[in-house]
Design a protein around this motif. Structure first.
Motif, mmCIF file in Angstrom:
data_model
loop_
_atom_site.group_PDB
_atom_site.id
_atom_site.type_symbol
_atom_site.label_atom_id
_atom_site.label_comp_id
_atom_site.label_asym_id
_atom_site.label_seq_id
_atom_site.Cartn_x
_atom_site.Cartn_y
_atom_site.Cartn_z
ATOM 1 N N GLY A 98 72.108 30.662 11.448
ATOM 2 C CA GLY A 98 73.205 31.265 12.196
ATOM 3 C C GLY A 98 73.720 30.415 13.328
ATOM 4 N N PHE A 99 72.943 29.375 13.736
ATOM 5 C CA PHE A 99 73.390 28.492 14.808
ATOM 6 C C PHE A 99 73.991 27.209 14.262
ATOM 7 C CE2 PHE A 99 69.916 31.106 16.375
ATOM 8 C CZ PHE A 99 70.472 31.647 17.524
ATOM 9 N N GLY A 100 74.181 27.090 12.954
ATOM 10 C CA GLY A 100 74.755 25.889 12.361
ATOM 11 C C GLY A 100 73.760 24.766 12.190
ATOM 12 N N ILE A 101 72.456 25.063 12.281
ATOM 13 C CA ILE A 101 71.425 24.040 12.147
ATOM 14 C C ILE A 101 70.927 24.029 10.705
ATOM 15 C CG2 ILE A 101 69.144 23.298 12.919
ATOM 16 C CD1 ILE A 101 69.722 24.722 15.567
ATOM 17 N N ALA A 102 70.924 22.802 10.112
ATOM 18 C CA ALA A 102 70.478 22.675 8.727
ATOM 19 C C ALA A 102 68.994 23.005 8.616
ATOM 20 C CB ALA A 102 70.753 21.267 8.210
ATOM 21 N N GLU A 103 68.640 23.801 7.622
ATOM 22 C CA GLU A 103 67.243 24.185 7.415
ATOM 23 C C GLU A 103 66.732 23.635 6.087
ATOM 24 O OE1 GLU A 103 67.427 28.449 7.873
ATOM 25 O OE2 GLU A 103 66.768 28.303 9.948
ATOM 26 N N ASP A 104 66.835 24.427 5.015
ATOM 27 C CA ASP A 104 66.278 24.018 3.727
ATOM 28 C C ASP A 104 67.290 23.199 2.931
ATOM 29 O OD1 ASP A 104 64.015 25.434 4.367
ATOM 30 O OD2 ASP A 104 64.776 27.282 3.443
ATOM 31 N N ASP A 538 75.638 40.187 25.923
ATOM 32 C CA ASP A 538 76.708 39.634 26.747
ATOM 33 C C ASP A 538 77.211 38.306 26.208
ATOM 34 O OD1 ASP A 538 74.364 38.296 27.216
ATOM 35 O OD2 ASP A 538 74.728 38.024 29.369
ATOM 36 N N GLN A 539 76.618 37.795 25.082
ATOM 37 C CA GLN A 539 77.044 36.510 24.545
ATOM 38 C C GLN A 539 77.512 36.587 23.097
ATOM 39 O OE1 GLN A 539 74.329 33.271 25.275
ATOM 40 N NE2 GLN A 539 73.494 34.235 27.123
ATOM 41 N N ARG A 540 77.186 37.659 22.378
ATOM 42 C CA ARG A 540 77.502 37.681 20.948
ATOM 43 C C ARG A 540 77.237 39.075 20.381
ATOM 44 N NH1 ARG A 540 72.086 34.885 18.298
ATOM 45 N NH2 ARG A 540 70.634 35.596 19.901
ATOM 46 N N LEU A 541 77.662 39.234 19.104
ATOM 47 C CA LEU A 541 77.278 40.372 18.292
ATOM 48 C C LEU A 541 76.351 39.852 17.204
ATOM 49 C CD1 LEU A 541 80.666 42.255 17.736
ATOM 50 C CD2 LEU A 541 79.039 42.499 19.602
ATOM 51 N N VAL A 542 75.212 40.534 16.979
ATOM 52 C CA VAL A 542 74.227 40.096 15.992
ATOM 53 C C VAL A 542 73.982 41.249 15.025
ATOM 54 C CG1 VAL A 542 71.929 39.159 15.605
ATOM 55 C CG2 VAL A 542 73.151 38.600 17.698
ATOM 56 N N PHE A 543 74.051 40.948 13.722
ATOM 57 C CA PHE A 543 73.772 41.935 12.681
ATOM 58 C C PHE A 543 72.523 41.512 11.929
ATOM 59 C CE2 PHE A 543 73.898 43.242 8.259
ATOM 60 C CZ PHE A 543 74.061 44.607 8.383
ATOM 61 N N MET A 544 71.584 42.455 11.743
ATOM 62 C CA MET A 544 70.364 42.202 10.990
ATOM 63 C C MET A 544 70.255 43.220 9.862
ATOM 64 S SD MET A 544 69.983 40.875 14.056
ATOM 65 C CE MET A 544 69.704 42.377 14.931
ATOM 66 N N GLU A 550 75.906 36.528 12.846
ATOM 67 C CA GLU A 550 76.224 36.637 14.265
ATOM 68 C C GLU A 550 77.645 36.156 14.510
ATOM 69 O OE1 GLU A 550 73.912 34.214 16.800
ATOM 70 O OE2 GLU A 550 74.864 32.345 16.215
ATOM 71 N N TRP A 551 78.249 36.666 15.591
ATOM 72 C CA TRP A 551 79.581 36.275 16.007
ATOM 73 C C TRP A 551 79.506 35.885 17.487
ATOM 74 C CZ3 TRP A 551 78.258 40.448 13.115
ATOM 75 C CH2 TRP A 551 78.761 40.509 11.823
ATOM 76 N N LEU A 552 79.418 34.593 17.762
ATOM 77 C CA LEU A 552 79.345 34.087 19.133
ATOM 78 C C LEU A 552 80.702 34.237 19.806
ATOM 79 C CD1 LEU A 552 77.207 30.845 18.816
ATOM 80 C CD2 LEU A 552 76.691 32.814 20.251
ATOM 81 N N PHE A 553 80.710 34.782 21.042
ATOM 82 C CA PHE A 553 81.976 34.903 21.755
ATOM 83 C C PHE A 553 82.570 33.528 22.032
ATOM 84 C CE2 PHE A 553 80.054 39.015 23.607
ATOM 85 C CZ PHE A 553 80.412 39.692 22.453
ATOM 86 N N ALA A 554 81.712 32.495 22.179
ATOM 87 C CA ALA A 554 82.212 31.152 22.455
ATOM 88 C C ALA A 554 82.990 30.589 21.268
ATOM 89 C CB ALA A 554 81.050 30.224 22.801
ATOM 90 N N LYS A 555 82.755 31.121 20.051
ATOM 91 C CA LYS A 555 83.457 30.634 18.859
ATOM 92 C C LYS A 555 84.447 31.664 18.317
ATOM 93 C CE LYS A 555 79.663 27.618 17.363
ATOM 94 N NZ LYS A 555 78.790 27.232 16.248
ATOM 95 N N LEU A 556 84.692 32.730 19.062
ATOM 96 C CA LEU A 556 85.550 33.807 18.594
ATOM 97 C C LEU A 556 87.012 33.367 18.624
ATOM 98 C CD1 LEU A 556 85.430 36.762 17.656
ATOM 99 C CD2 LEU A 556 85.824 37.439 20.020
ATOM 100 N N GLU A 557 87.692 33.483 17.465
ATOM 101 C CA GLU A 557 89.106 33.131 17.357
ATOM 102 C C GLU A 557 90.000 34.358 17.246
ATOM 103 O OE1 GLU A 557 89.365 30.563 14.003
ATOM 104 O OE2 GLU A 557 88.751 28.782 15.124
#
Length: 650
Positions: A98-104, A538-544, A550-557
């Motif tokens: 969800g943070f854009g970090i490559a995993e597998d 206060d920084q995002r919406l997270v769905f589990m 997740e929807w980061l407010f810093a990347k919200l368009e």
């Protein structure tokens, strides 16, 4: 002493080779001198290179960023990417979190230098991938832009797959089933060429499929294939044992015409004949829907019931008959006689005569009509009119649609006799007495009526006030809830491990049950992708749920509320619009989302960084506006004086 140092400096000392002065400017890959020294290709100071000229340099340049085309998912959860990368490099496809970090790493391939297709499998749901290219010197390219693919790995379910017994009229066996809306279906019959295909409607059901088969036992095979190519199969048994057909016959005859049109319903491509006594015989073949039309022009008269005989393409036979026919194209006889004596005294009176069962309509100039059915004898129709000349239209319509119309003009006068005036005067006196009696009764019962009106007004006021108080309590509660969001102790508890990694200085504002949704392909509906928990911080919406989003407010368009319980968002790190649907406490959840977005730093979306002041002010104004709507108490009824009985003293 200086000579000794010089000699030592000229001797090849392997362990000290990389301390030579040239290595401050160059990079020797080996102490043996077998490689070229330095990025610039100079080998003057490197062991084993003396005077050997320029050699190959080290490759320190990373491959160009891979180019991605046509990312899509196909059946079975397979994902296909068309990748173009530097020839010979190693292509790696890795799923990101969800943070854009490559995993597998999910797929690797050796680049051909041109477009090549890479295929790998993924689970059901939305996935985001990063693609890089690594050359033989282990230089890694910049990752291609994130690729988000929605994977459908599950074949559509089939429910309610059933068949009906063949209809004896059309020989069709209806087939119905439920499955995924928009999926394609194919219905085949084992050992036969019959095949039905189509698309399942938006309601997820098919109920209009039908088969026409000869008598026997069959196996029906149903295949439903979704847009991703996933297919599900089901089978049902069908037994056809019609024996004798039961065709259907209807007749349609235009009003007053000698043209009769017969409609026959039988199995598709059936051959048949229609006979009408000894005068008419027509042959026909039903169409692909099992219908055939037969027309005949008949002279006036009565005819026996028509008979239809059919044989379908499998040799089954059937017979039916219709109703007896009457062809009548002659307009009915109509006689209209006005009564001049009654017309002289204010009545327009007509004597109308027509054949029995004829429908009569009498239309006057004053947009007034009379209707009745003629009995074969004279029928009197009367209307009272003011003096004047009136046009009258009388229309007679017989049971077979034939019409006769007559128009006439009648003059109405008002010659009242002395007896007429006396009767009128008596009627006026009676009417005046009735009015006086009504006024007296109303005056006597006025206090009781006013008391009843007062009680009804008080009851209504109490109901309105209770409803007003409940609504005010709700508005005040929402305003207080919005004001307390983000304050110390106003959250719902600590950060749970199941929610993933907590961001620095992040605080939880609200937690509720929700569904993850996306706009459907038609752009008019919302499709539910998952169910789980929504966390508003206060920084995002997270769905589990089964998946995490997740929807980061810093990347919200863009952010958009749909209806009263759905919020859709677009963020810069995802290609698709997605969002959440709240499953409880929708008003509080909407306030929590709007408050968190308003308190976030400013960004592309105008709603970011506006501050909660405007939102809180609007809630307070809502309370004040509601206060101005407080129901007013009814005014008390004024006292009504009592009337003393006649003849009493003061």
């Amino acid at each position: 002493m200086g000579t000794a140092v010089l000699i030592l400096g000229l001797l090849p000392v392997t362990a000290e080779a990389h301390r030579d002065g040239c290595h401050r400017w160059h990079s020797c890959p080996s102490d043996t001198g077998s490689y070229v020294c330095g990025d610039l290709g100079y080998d003057t100071y490197c062991g084993g290179s003396g005077g050997g000229g320029l050699s190959e340099s080290l490759d320190l340049t990373a491959p160009e960023q891979p180019r991605i085309a046509r990312p899509h998912a196909v059946s079975g959860g397979r994902v296909r990417l068309t990748v173009t990368a530097e020839k010979g490099s190693r292509i790696e496809v890795a799923e990101t979190d969800g943070f854009g970090i490559a995993e597998d790493t999910v797929a690797t391939a050796t680049a051909t230098g041109g477009p090549q297709t890479i295929t790998f499998k993924a689970g059901d749901g939305s996935h985001t991938y990063a693609v890089t290219a690594t050359d033989s010197a282990d230089n890694v390219s910049d990752a291609a832009d994130d690729i988000t693919v929605d994977v459908d790995a599950e074949a559509p379910e089939i429910a309610g797959f059933s068949t009906t017994d063949p209809d004896p009229t059309s020989a069709t066996a209806a087939v119905s089933f439920d499955s995924e809306a928009g999926a394609a279906y194919a219905l085949t019959v084992s050992g036969r060429k019959e095949r039905l295909t189509g698309t399942i409607d938006s309601g997820g059901s098919v109920s209009d499929a039908a088969l026409v088969l000869p008598d026997g036992s069959y196996t029906l095979r149903l295949t439903v294939t979704d847009a991703a190519g996933n297919a599900r199969h089901a089978e049902r048994k069908l037994r056809v044992a019609l024996g004798e057909l039961a065709p259907r016959l209807t007749a349609e005859q235009a009003s007053g015409a000698d043209h009769v049109r017969f409609t026959v319903t039988a199995p598709p491509q059936s051959r048949g004949s229609l006979t009408l006594g000894d005068t008419v015989r027509r042959v026909f073949t039903t169409d692909s829907h099992g219908l055939a039309e037969v027309s005949a022009e008949l002279p006036d008269g009565r005819y026996p019931a028509p008979v239809v005989e059919v044989t379908d393409r499998y040799g089954r036979q059937g017979r039916t008959s219709g109703r007896k026919l009457v062809v009548d194209t002659v307009a009915p006889v109509l006689t209209v006689r006005p009564d001049s004596n009654r017309a002289a005294h204010g009545d327009l009176s007509l004597a109308v005569t027509a054949e029995a069962r004829t429908r009569i309509t009498v239309a006057y100039d004053a947009d007034v009509q009379d209707h009745f059915t003629a009995s074969g004898q004279a029928t009197t129709v009367s209307r009272a009119f003011s003096p004047g000349t009136y046009g009258v239209t009388v229309t007679a319509t017989d049971p077979y649609g034939n019409v006769t119309t007559k128009r006439l003009s009648v003059t109405v006068d008002d010659r009242r006799t002395a007896g007429d005036w006396l009767v009128l005067l008596v009627q006026l006196f009676l009417l005046l007495g009735l009015i006086v009696a009504v006024l007296y009764i109303l005056r006597r019962t006025r206090p009781a009526r006013e008391a009843r009106r007062t009680r009804r007004a008080v009851d209504q006021y109490e109901r309105d006030l209770a409803g007003w108080e409940r609504e005010r309590a709700r508005l005040v509660e929402l305003a207080e809830f919005a004001a307390e969001l983000g304050q110390e102790g106003s959250g719902t508890g600590g950060w749970l491990a199941a929610w993933g990694r907590r961001r620095r200085d992040e605080s939880v504002w609200w937690v509720t049950d929700a569904d993850m949704v996306q706009p459907a392909t038609n752009g008019q509906e919302i499709a539910v992708r998952d169910s789980g928990t929504l966390v508003v911080t206060d920084q995002r919406l997270v769905f589990m749920g089964r998946t995490r989003r997740e929807w980061l407010f810093a990347k919200l368009e863009h952010i958009e509320h749909v209806g009263h319980d759905t919020t859709l968002m677009r963020v810069s790190n995802r290609a698709n619009v997605s969002g959440v649907r709240y499953r409880r406490e929708t008003e509080r959840t909407r306030l929590a989302v709007d408050s968190a977005v308003a308190d976030a730093p400013r960004g592309v979306t105008p709603a970011l960084g506006t501050g909660r002041g405007l939102l809180l002010s609007r809630l307070r104004q809502g309370v004040k506006a509601h206060d101005r709507l407080r129901p007013a108490a009814p005014e008390p009824s004024s006292p009504v004086g009592r009337h003393e009985p006649a003849g009493t003293g003061v």
